[in-house]
Structure formats: C-alpha cells, structure tokens
Scaffold this motif. Structure first.
Motif, PDB file in Angstrom:
ATOM      1  N   ASP A 122      48.706  23.002  13.586  1.00 36.20           N
ATOM      2  CA  ASP A 122      47.620  22.675  14.512  1.00 36.20           C
ATOM      3  C   ASP A 122      47.679  23.563  15.756  1.00 36.20           C
ATOM      4  O   ASP A 122      46.661  24.077  16.214  1.00 36.20           O
ATOM      5  CB  ASP A 122      47.730  21.197  14.902  1.00 36.20           C
ATOM      6  N   GLN A 127      44.413  26.194   9.525  1.00 37.73           N
ATOM      7  CA  GLN A 127      43.723  25.053   8.940  1.00 37.73           C
ATOM      8  C   GLN A 127      44.102  24.794   7.491  1.00 37.73           C
ATOM      9  O   GLN A 127      44.250  23.622   7.091  1.00 37.73           O
ATOM     10  CB  GLN A 127      42.207  25.244   9.066  1.00 37.73           C
ATOM     11  N   PRO A 128      44.282  25.813   6.643  1.00 38.62           N
ATOM     12  CA  PRO A 128      44.670  25.515   5.250  1.00 38.62           C
ATOM     13  C   PRO A 128      45.970  24.730   5.144  1.00 38.62           C
ATOM     14  O   PRO A 128      46.102  23.852   4.293  1.00 38.62           O
ATOM     15  CB  PRO A 128      44.793  26.907   4.621  1.00 38.62           C
ATOM     16  N   LYS A 130      47.186  22.671   7.501  1.00 37.45           N
ATOM     17  CA  LYS A 130      46.867  21.309   7.953  1.00 37.45           C
ATOM     18  C   LYS A 130      46.195  20.519   6.843  1.00 37.45           C
ATOM     19  O   LYS A 130      46.554  19.366   6.569  1.00 37.45           O
ATOM     20  CB  LYS A 130      45.950  21.354   9.179  1.00 37.45           C
ATOM     21  N   ASP A 131      45.221  21.129   6.195  1.00 39.47           N
ATOM     22  CA  ASP A 131      44.481  20.443   5.135  1.00 39.47           C
ATOM     23  C   ASP A 131      45.397  20.048   3.984  1.00 39.47           C
ATOM     24  O   ASP A 131      45.263  18.953   3.410  1.00 39.47           O
ATOM     25  CB  ASP A 131      43.349  21.327   4.618  1.00 39.47           C
ATOM     26  N   THR A 132      46.330  20.928   3.632  1.00 41.57           N
ATOM     27  CA  THR A 132      47.242  20.636   2.528  1.00 41.57           C
ATOM     28  C   THR A 132      48.118  19.439   2.844  1.00 41.57           C
ATOM     29  O   THR A 132      48.234  18.498   2.044  1.00 41.57           O
ATOM     30  CB  THR A 132      48.127  21.862   2.229  1.00 41.57           C
ATOM     31  N   SER A 135      46.052  16.185   3.053  1.00 36.70           N
ATOM     32  CA  SER A 135      45.539  15.728   1.762  1.00 36.70           C
ATOM     33  C   SER A 135      46.612  14.968   0.998  1.00 36.70           C
ATOM     34  O   SER A 135      46.325  13.972   0.319  1.00 36.70           O
ATOM     35  CB  SER A 135      45.039  16.916   0.932  1.00 36.70           C
ATOM     36  N   ARG A 138      46.931  11.468   2.665  1.00 37.02           N
ATOM     37  CA  ARG A 138      45.805  10.580   2.370  1.00 37.02           C
ATOM     38  C   ARG A 138      45.975   9.875   1.027  1.00 37.02           C
ATOM     39  O   ARG A 138      45.476   8.760   0.842  1.00 37.02           O
ATOM     40  CB  ARG A 138      44.496  11.372   2.374  1.00 37.02           C
ATOM     41  N   GLU A 185      44.927  12.020  11.889  1.00 38.90           N
ATOM     42  CA  GLU A 185      44.191  11.356  10.802  1.00 38.90           C
ATOM     43  C   GLU A 185      43.990   9.886  11.140  1.00 38.90           C
ATOM     44  O   GLU A 185      44.501   8.984  10.482  1.00 38.90           O
ATOM     45  CB  GLU A 185      44.971  11.503   9.479  1.00 38.90           C
TER      46      GLU A 185
END
Length: 337
Positions: A122, A127-128, A130-132, A135, A138, A185
């Motif tokens: 961050d 961003q990739p 962070k997204d990984t 995900s 979640r 999140e």
C-alpha cells in the motif's frame, strides 16, 4: 556476524534469499531487538514494480551523500526484516525461484503473516500485490450466509483430516483480521467481529492445553480496548435479538393445525435454543443445529419430541429465516466499525 557490548549483542546478517552479488543497492532493516538484516537488490527490479518505491530510495532532490555497504549505496527501511523479505519476494518472483512461495492460498494465518507486506504494498502503490493478499483473505470471511456455512464446514473437514491439529491450525484467527481489515478491507469487519464475539474472552491463540482440539483462540494483544468493548456490546445485542426473535415468532403465536399440542414441545425447543446460545455464544451454529431435520448430518430424521410434521416444517423455516436475518444484521450488532 554479531556485535557485542557489555549490555547487548546485535546480530548482523545478510538475508539468505535476497542478497544478490550483482545487486546495486543494499537495504538495511532492524528487528524489534535491533538485529540488522541486509538485502542486496536491483534498483531496476524495484522500479519495474513501483516508481513510488524507487523514488523513495532515490528521490529527485539533489543526491545526498550515501553510506556504502559492500561497495554499493545503503538505505535504511523501518519495516521488520521478515515483512521486507516477503514483500521483496513478490517483486522478484518472476525472475527468481524460491524454495517456498511467500504466500499460500488456504493458509489460515494469512492476515497475520502478510500484514506487514500488505502495508508495504500500500505504501508503495503496488496494487497487484494488495489485490492478491486481500483476495486470499476474503475467502475466509465471506459476506453471504451460504458462503459462511461452506467455510465453517470446510474448517471442520480440515480439522478432521489433520490429526494432532487444533482449530487454530486450520482456521483463521479474528484479531489479526480485524487489525488488517480496519485499514484495508472494512467490509469484512462485521463477520470478523461476530467470530470474535463467539469466543471466550480468555481464549488465547495457540494455548489451549487441556481444551478440545476444536477450541479456537485470539491474539488478544492485537485488540484495542475499543475492539474488546465492541465485541462485548455486540454479544449483548445478539443475545437480545435472538430472544426477542424467537419469543415473538413462536411462543406468542404458535398454533398446531392438527391440534396435537405441539406448542408445548416448541416452547421447550425455544428454551433449549436459548440455553445453547448462551453456552456457545454462537447464534448461527445453534440455529442450524436446532433444526428438526439435520440435513447437515446427512439424515432427514426428525428430532424425537412428538412435534407433528407440519409444525416441524414451520419450525425449520422459521430457524432458516432467522439465520438469514441474523447474518444480514451483523453490521447492526457492531456499529461504527
């Protein structure tokens, strides 16, 4: 190597995975007790993934006089060496094969292990990465009741298939998730607080000793006083909700169409349900286990309490509806998250 004094001993090491002989930059980090770890990396790799990271190391302002380590420029980061190791592994992964991937899908402790790396991703706008990480997290904290039930069943199967393990070994721990979710999140906070609220206040992560292997713990040191208060208030609100819901729907209005006196047995079911909720502090599991047809156990045999078929059907439907409404109301039990 180590440096000794009369009062302390500092270990100085090069990171075993990320100290490349041809690297043109060395990053120094210190752990909580002051031990030094050096990473020798390539500026080109850092720039490929994050201009913000490269700019942080080599700002546009006139170049300051830099210290050298092993003949190349030295910069210092404040992050923990373990977090920086994980973070840099992601940046090098396409070019370097590690003995173990820095993150594994299905690891129940991702929120704890990856918190530092996520903060770095961050900070430097990767961003990739962070997204990984998010995900994967979640998956363990779903936002629908069906997905929640599926995850709970998954943890139970995983525990059954892992002799010698406890639930802490196979299922996520809530305090580390709450810490992470507050920053990255927030939508999963209600389900994380629900899980926290159903655990004993003295349940310590990984220290069950004589407790059954399905007991689950909390890293209490990660919780703020405000978090503890929210969990307590949420627990109180949930108990009131289930008492009001069951009494208003069943005790005051229940009538058996066959006039078989089922209301007496329904009354005792409600008594047992309330007692079970207070004992377990787990409303969703209790409502599921109290259904007259135990579909989750692979049987459709009704409970033996002389309730007629029609009343059993109504009872099950009321419990199913209550579970859905309860899950959808989680955010109201824990406001201002």
């Amino acid at each position: 190597m180590s440096v000794n004094s009369d009062d302390f001993c500092i270990n100085i090491t090069n990171d075993p995975d990320l100290y490349f002989p041809d690297g043109n930059l060395v990053i120094l980090t210190r752990d909580e007790v002051g031990n030094h770890t050096y990473f020798r990396v390539h500026q080109s790799i850092l720039l490929k993934h994050s201009k913000a990271l490269s700019d942080h190391i080599f700002p546009d302002s006139p170049s300051p006089v830099r210290d050298l380590y092993d003949g190349v420029p030295l910069v210092e980061f404040q992050e923990d060496p373990r977090d920086l190791n994980t973070f840099l592994k992601f940046l090098y992964e396409p070019f370097y094969v590690f003995s173990a991937a820095p993150i594994q899908r299905g690891d129940p402790d991702i929120a704890f292990k990856m918190y530092g790396a996520l903060k770095l991703a961050d900070k430097f706008s990767i961003q990739p990465l962070k997204d990984t990480i998010l995900s994967y997290i979640r998956e363990d904290w779903p936002l629908t009741l069906q997905a929640w039930d599926e995850r709970e069943a998954f943890y139970s199967r995983r525990l059954k298939n892992s002799p010698g393990s406890t639930m802490d070994d196979v299922a996520p721990e809530p305090a580390s998730v709450i810490r992470l979710a507050r920053e990255f999140e927030s939508q999963i906070l209600p389900v994380a607080f629900y899980h926290l609220s159903r655990l004993p206040v003295n349940a310590t992560y990984g220290q069950h000793n004589q407790a059954p292997r399905y007991a689950r713990g909390v890293r209490g040191y990660l919780l703020s006083p405000a978090d503890r208060e929210k969990a307590s208030l949420g627990r109180e609100r949930m108990l009131r909700w289930i008492v009001d819901r069951m009494e208003s729907l069943m005790l005051d209005t229940w009538q058996c169409k066959g006039d078989e006196g089922c209301h007496v047995h329904i009354y005792w079911r409600v008594v047992v349900l309330h007692r079970s909720v207070i004992r377990s502090m787990d409303v969703l599991s209790t409502l599921r286990s109290m259904r007259s047809h135990k579909l989750e156990r692979g049987t459709s045999e009704p409970v033996e309490d002389a309730v007629c078929h029609d009343c059993n059907g109504r009872w099950d439907q009321l419990l199913n509806d209550a579970r859905c409404d309860f899950f959808n109301s989680l955010s109201s039990f824990f406001p201002d998250l």
